[in-house]
Enzyme design. Sequence first.
Site, PDB file in Angstrom:
ATOM      1  CD  GLU A 160      -3.191  -0.792   2.081  1.00  0.00           C
ATOM      2  OE1 GLU A 160      -3.165   0.215   2.795  1.00  0.00           O
ATOM      3  OE2 GLU A 160      -4.130  -1.598   2.090  1.00  0.00           O
ATOM      4  CD  GLU A 374      -4.191  -5.320   4.048  1.00  0.00           C
ATOM      5  OE1 GLU A 374      -4.948  -4.432   4.489  1.00  0.00           O
ATOM      6  OE2 GLU A 374      -2.952  -5.236   4.068  1.00  0.00           O
ATOM      7  CD1 TRP A 430      -1.672   0.314  10.235  1.00  0.00           C
ATOM      8  CD2 TRP A 430       0.403   0.375  11.083  1.00  0.00           C
ATOM      9  NE1 TRP A 430      -0.975  -0.726   9.696  1.00  0.00           N
ATOM     10  CE2 TRP A 430       0.291  -0.713  10.185  1.00  0.00           C
ATOM     11  CE3 TRP A 430       1.625   0.600  11.723  1.00  0.00           C
ATOM     12  CZ2 TRP A 430       1.365  -1.572   9.929  1.00  0.00           C
ATOM     13  CZ3 TRP A 430       2.674  -0.245  11.469  1.00  0.00           C
ATOM     14  CH2 TRP A 430       2.542  -1.319  10.581  1.00  0.00           C
TER      15      TRP A 430
HETATM   16  C1  BGP Z   1      -4.460  -1.471   5.319  1.00  0.00           C
HETATM   17  C2  BGP Z   1      -3.151  -1.919   5.868  1.00  0.00           C
HETATM   18  C3  BGP Z   1      -3.222  -2.785   7.068  1.00  0.00           C
HETATM   19  C4  BGP Z   1      -4.422  -2.580   7.967  1.00  0.00           C
HETATM   20  C5  BGP Z   1      -5.690  -2.296   7.216  1.00  0.00           C
HETATM   21  C6  BGP Z   1      -6.834  -1.821   8.068  1.00  0.00           C
HETATM   22  O1  BGP Z   1      -4.304  -0.159   4.878  1.00  0.00           O
HETATM   23  O2  BGP Z   1      -2.374  -2.577   4.891  1.00  0.00           O
HETATM   24  O3  BGP Z   1      -1.987  -2.723   7.704  1.00  0.00           O
HETATM   25  O4  BGP Z   1      -4.162  -1.832   9.064  1.00  0.00           O
HETATM   26  O5  BGP Z   1      -5.527  -1.386   6.176  1.00  0.00           O
HETATM   27  O6  BGP Z   1      -6.662  -0.468   8.340  1.00  0.00           O
HETATM   28  P1  BGP Z   1      -6.917   0.137   9.755  1.00  0.00           P
HETATM   29  O7  BGP Z   1      -6.030  -0.648  10.671  1.00  0.00           O
HETATM   30  O8  BGP Z   1      -6.522   1.561   9.656  1.00  0.00           O
HETATM   31  O9  BGP Z   1      -8.344  -0.056  10.017  1.00  0.00           O
END
Ligand code: BGP
Length: 468
Positions: A160, A374, A430
Amino acid sequence: RVKSLPKDFVWGGATAAYQVEGATKVGGKGKTMWDDYLKAQGRFSPDPASDFYHCYPEDVKLAHQYGLNAIRVSIAWTRIFPNGYGEPNQAGVKYYHELFKACLDQGVTPYVSLHHFDSPKTLFDQGDWLNRQNIDYFVKYAEFCFKEFTEVKNWFTINELISLSLSQYIAGNFPPNHHFDVTSAIQAQHNELLAHARVVNLYKSLHLDGRIGLIHVLQPIYPITETPENKHAAALYDAFINRFLLDGTFLGEYSDETMALINEILEKNGAKLEIQDGDMAILKEASTQNDFFGLNYYQSQFIQAYDGPSGNKFNGTGDKGSSSFSFHGVGQIVQKPGVPTTDWDWNIYPEGLYDILKRVSKEYPNSKTIYITENGLGYKDNFVSEDQVIDDEPRIDYIDQHVAALLKARSEGVNVQGYFVWSLQDQFSWANGYNKRYGLFYVDFDTQKRYIKKSAEWFKELADTMHS
Ligand code: BGP
């Protein structure tokens, strides 16, 4: 509800090193760009996360038991090179050999990313992807991994690129927290593409027995109404978050139309992009050499034309309706009546997955084989009791609708061969911490005990259709 899966479908769960491993100070690991930042922020800690560093045997076993035949993991760059470069750290090397062995022993094929948002702190302090020397260090780290981890047959370079650059330099919710620093945001995209391309070209020159690609999250952008202004806003924002990266990856050039849109954004925001001599030849060489494409999809956006000042409110708490986003000279994100949203204001729009799969396969045939790497629902799961399966019916609905969209595109000729749910087990997010759960398996973060969710049982039922 989806009734069956195609034979030999890749049916997996996704993780990322920093979000699951915990153990951030164990085994000689170096700091990432997150460690000090999260500490100073004081909201939540990346330790223990899901303690995958120690619990991986159990998680991989659960994956196998619930019918998953694949897992996405990432290597933490700073477990291998604590400062991003130099001498490899043997404890880290050993850990990943053991992890890959556990996966292979359970028949759960590892799909491995080299970079998932966790830049080494030492390199982050020197400019991260904005510093071109970072690319050289990344290529060296990748080469080490390719030669060392020959048991891995499926590689992704970077996860990403857009989320990283947008969160770091536009939305400001990842370190270094710049807001609407458009120059850095576009430059980081270009430099990361270059890093990806150099690693792909290197991998191919090594003639190893495996496949390589990268992962883009794609967000279809729709005009809220079909006025010329709104359509143009959608085209602009689409160029900035999807098209620039897709062009660079699979065409090996930024098309004239794409550049016209990007330049309009740059001009309106007083920003610039620097492309050095030789960069485009590197992208061109890599563009036909990707073996596969990892496509992450969560949501689509609806946009209207907007010329006011840029502004962003990030919903990192799950307080529904608390977010907003306006990008000067590009557009403003708005809600489409009738489209449901999550507690974090993410649109639930499976049609977008169908649309984007069709578009990628038509406009970017060099993407070859596609995997959804994902897709999933962030949800405040309710723990009931020790011996009850956790009811996450909304997650099943979400996954089911998206798998149905994928299968529809596939039945119309799109070469999509797999689906990884985000995420395998609950993990650390995160910018949202621990209440935004995505897992098939519930994690009690205090005890590290795992509990089964209904979605895991549903996942298993569908897995079984591949063998009947
Ligand atoms: C994507 C990332 C993941 C994960 C997911 C869900 O952008 O590759 O690492 O975190 O999204 O996002 P969030 O955790 O912000 O809900």
